[in-house]
Enzyme design. Structure first.
Site, short mmCIF file in Angstrom:
data_model
loop_
_atom_site.label_atom_id
_atom_site.label_comp_id
_atom_site.label_asym_id
_atom_site.label_seq_id
_atom_site.Cartn_x
_atom_site.Cartn_y
_atom_site.Cartn_z
N CYS A 182 0.83 -1.19 0.00
CA CYS A 182 0.00 0.00 0.00
C CYS A 182 0.87 1.25 0.00
CB CYS A 182 -0.89 0.01 1.25
SG CYS A 182 -1.88 -1.49 1.44
N LEU A 200 -3.55 -1.77 -1.88
CA LEU A 200 -3.45 -2.86 -2.85
C LEU A 200 -3.86 -4.12 -2.10
CD1 LEU A 200 -2.50 -3.97 -5.63
CD2 LEU A 200 -0.25 -4.29 -4.61
N VAL A 258 -4.27 -7.78 -1.00
CA VAL A 258 -3.56 -9.05 -1.15
C VAL A 258 -4.15 -10.11 -0.24
CG1 VAL A 258 -1.33 -10.20 -0.86
CG2 VAL A 258 -1.43 -7.94 -1.92
N ASN A 302 1.88 -0.32 5.42
CA ASN A 302 2.32 -0.77 4.10
C ASN A 302 3.23 -1.96 4.30
OD1 ASN A 302 3.42 -1.00 1.48
ND2 ASN A 302 4.96 0.56 1.88
N GLU A 318 3.68 -6.63 4.49
CA GLU A 318 3.14 -7.96 4.72
C GLU A 318 3.82 -8.56 5.94
OE1 GLU A 318 0.70 -9.46 3.16
OE2 GLU A 318 0.47 -8.05 1.50
N LEU A 371 9.76 -14.07 -10.62
CA LEU A 371 10.63 -13.47 -11.63
C LEU A 371 11.79 -14.43 -11.86
CD1 LEU A 371 10.70 -9.76 -10.35
CD2 LEU A 371 8.92 -10.99 -11.61
N GLY A 396 14.45 -12.54 -6.60
CA GLY A 396 15.72 -12.97 -6.00
C GLY A 396 16.61 -11.83 -5.53
#
Length: 614
Positions: free
Chosen positions: A2, A51, A53, A77, A79, A263, A378
């Site tokens: 966020c 955002l 999640v 903001n 996790e 990624l 990574g």
């Protein structure tokens, strides 16, 4: 993930400033495209962009709750990767929950443990809590600085936000840059000294730090820092521990209520995370893992192997996709797109940055966002495990300066004599290097090579890694994509920091112990492949485009860049084929083309942000 912002003012009626708060919050819309919220009560004004999640239906912020007749509010903001364990412990202590989101867990953690809650968190975060009991606001930032938090204390107002753009909307915060800020831009940049916000009245809360703002004033302190300790595990035990920590942190970070992808560059670090993710998905019946890679049109025609980039990634990406059976997405960009995106990269970072390395990541994340909300990356393995060339070359180890910026005299020569005299860039760089070395936690009895490598590890974790984490955060969040970085788990970083160099560099190979820990997870040819960094364009059209851009700026008498630089010196570099392509400017990837692009970004920054030099 966020965007958060707000201000605290002990006097006056803040409800009169509701539109200002909305305006500040809207600057962070890209970080949180799913929802917005504001809250003003007493001396506190909080804004949030979300955002979604975890628990998209119930995680709205600012989140406010009452506990024992006191009001608590949070903007957050990040996790929390240990939210389930914390929630269980808090339930046992009598706390009740109405959502599944980690925001509520974090708020109740603060209610239960107060400022000490930061030490209990495993995750990436920056947050502010209004504490009605103590009549104060508490701020904290994660241990490695994955998530940003800027602040400005001017007169009786404290302004904060995820990005400088939010703060600069407040009338108390002006885009003024002094000699220190110019030194940051021209001799340290695109890195930044920890805590430095470049703008005169702006700071960034340092990684692993917390801050309390009360009527008595502002106080910040470290709640976590790297510690030196004797490493007692042998090679086999060390490899097993690294593998255990990496697998645990990755599996924690795969938890999400929205699609997660990986990624994949075909290198050691991203291949390892992807392989572990595929194994986890297979064990839990979660289907095929989506992977993404980035490249550039015609890069195969122009690629030239060199020390920092010994081989192209394409064949290795295919090797891992075939090995792991992922649903792979090949993304590529052409030179005009990269050049055009330089402006967006500047606006997203609010400061000149890593130029095409930024703009390509921004474009890459924008493409990924079309199909996913969360990605695994990574990032940071090289800083933690010793992957960069400067860990292995004696002339870089003993350079007496930051090894990713080994041409400071050349950089200083690009400045006008007046600016050189005013900001004293080489002196400033020397002071910042001395400060960094003085911070290194010493280990009793450690001398010689071991002590030297401890210093190098510390410099990379605390000075270089934040540059890449800044880039990853701004460019991904600029596209509304959350990127998680498992190698930045503080348990892993602390453990690896104390691994002796002969084990860390096992077999005389960069990241030797990481390779050892991944045996059986990756094919041997990928496992022992020579390191190759994030891909950049090798197309000469890019050099021509940014060089022309800078020459046009030098021909513009109204350019705010001109008084700061030695225009003749820049023209001389532009006219030299060797300097234009192979100038050792910053890090592994940034040479002549990136210098030109950086100067163009500085010019645009000065213009668009109405920067005042004083």
């Amino acid at each position: 993930m966020c965007g958060i912002t707000g201000f605290i003012q002990w006097r006056g009626d803040l409800t009169q400033h509701s539109q200002l708060l909305v305006k500040m919050t809207e600057t962070l819309a890209n970080r949180g495209p799913d929802a917005a919220g504001t809250w003003i009560s007493g001396p506190c004004a909080f804004g949030h962009r979300r955002l979604s999640v975890i628990d998209p239906e119930n995680g709205a912020q600012p989140m406010i709750t009452r506990h024992e007749e006191q009001v608590y509010a949070i903007v957050y903001n990040g996790e929390l990767y240990n939210a389930l364990e914390l929630k269980q412990e808090l339930k046992q202590r009598g706390h009740q929950f109405r959502t599944q989101c980690d925001t509520e867990v974090l708020l109740h953690s603060y209610i239960e443990w107060g400022p000490d809650c930061a030490e209990k968190l495993n995750g990436i975060f920056a947050f502010a809590v209004w504490d009605g009991l103590r009549d104060q606001v508490f701020f904290a930032r994660d241990r490695l600085g994955v998530k940003p938090l800027f602040y400005s204390k001017v007169d009786d107002v404290l302004v904060f936000g995820s990005e400088p753009k939010a703060l600069l909307q407040h009338p108390k915060v002006q885009p003024i840059v002094g000699p220190e800020g110019l030194a940051e831009i021209f001799i340290i940049g695109p890195a930044r000294t920890p805590g430095h916000g470049v703008y005169k009245d702006m700071q960034e809360l340092r990684p692993g730090h917390a801050m309390i703002y009360s009527r008595e004033g502002l106080r910040s302190y470290a709640y976590w820092k790297l510690e030196s300790a004797k490493h007692t595990d042998n090679e086999a035990e060390t490899a097993a521990k690294v593998r255990e920590l990496l697998q645990d942190t990755l599996e924690r970070q795969l938890v999400s209520d929205v699609p997660v992808c990986s990624l994949l560059s075909g290198g050691l670090d991203s291949s390892a995370l992807t392989a572990l993710a595929v194994d986890y998905y297979n064990r839990n019946g979660q289907g095929q893992v989506d992977t993404y890679s980035v490249d550039y049109v015609d890069n195969d025609k122009h690629f030239k192997s060199h020390t920092f980039q010994p081989g192209a990634d394409g064949p290795w990406i295919k090797r891992m996709v075939d090995e792991l059976n992922t649903n792979h997405h090949y993304i590529s960009f052409d030179t005009p797109e990269l050049v055009e995106a330089l402006d967006n990269a500047l606006y997203t970072r609010d400061l000149p940055g890593m130029t095409d390395v930024d703009s390509s990541l921004y474009l890459f994340c924008r493409e990924i966002k079309k199909n996913a909300t969360v990605a695994i990356s990574g990032e940071a393995a090289d800083e933690i495990f010793g992957g960069y060339p400067w860990f292995h070359r004696e002339e870089m180890l003993s350079s007496g300066t930051f090894p990713w910026s080994v041409a400071p005299k050349m950089r200083a020569s690009l400045l006008s004599p007046e600016i050189n005299e005013w900001i004293r860039p080489l002196e400033y760089l020397g002071d910042r290097y001395s400060d960094a070395v003085a911070e290194v936690p010493k280990l009793d009895g450690e001398t010689g090579k071991q002590a030297q490598m401890r210093v190098m590890s510390y410099l990379n974790i605390t000075r270089f890694m934040p540059t890449l984490l800044d880039r990853k955060d701004r460019m991904s969040m600029g596209a509304g994509l959350e990127v998680r970085v498992p190698y930045c788990d503080h348990r892993l970083v602390q453990y690896v920091f104390n691994i002796p160099w002969e084990i860390k560099n096992l077999g005389g190979r960069e990241k030797g112990i990481l390779r050892k820990s991944l045996e059986g997870i990756l094919p041997d040819d990928v496992l022992y492949r020579k390191k190759s960094p994030y891909p950049k364009t090798h197309n000469p059209a890019y050099l021509n485009a940014v060089r022309t851009q800078v020459l046009n700026i030098l021909d513009d008498s109204t350019s705010p860049l001109l008084p700061l630089i030695d225009a003749a010196k820049i023209r001389e570099i532009a006219a030299s084929p060797e300097s234009s392509t192979n100038l050792p400017w910053f890090g592994q990837l940034m040479s002549g083309p990136q210098l030109f692009a950086y100067l163009a970004q500085v010019d645009l920054w000065l213009r668009k942000y109405n920067v005042s030099i004083q």
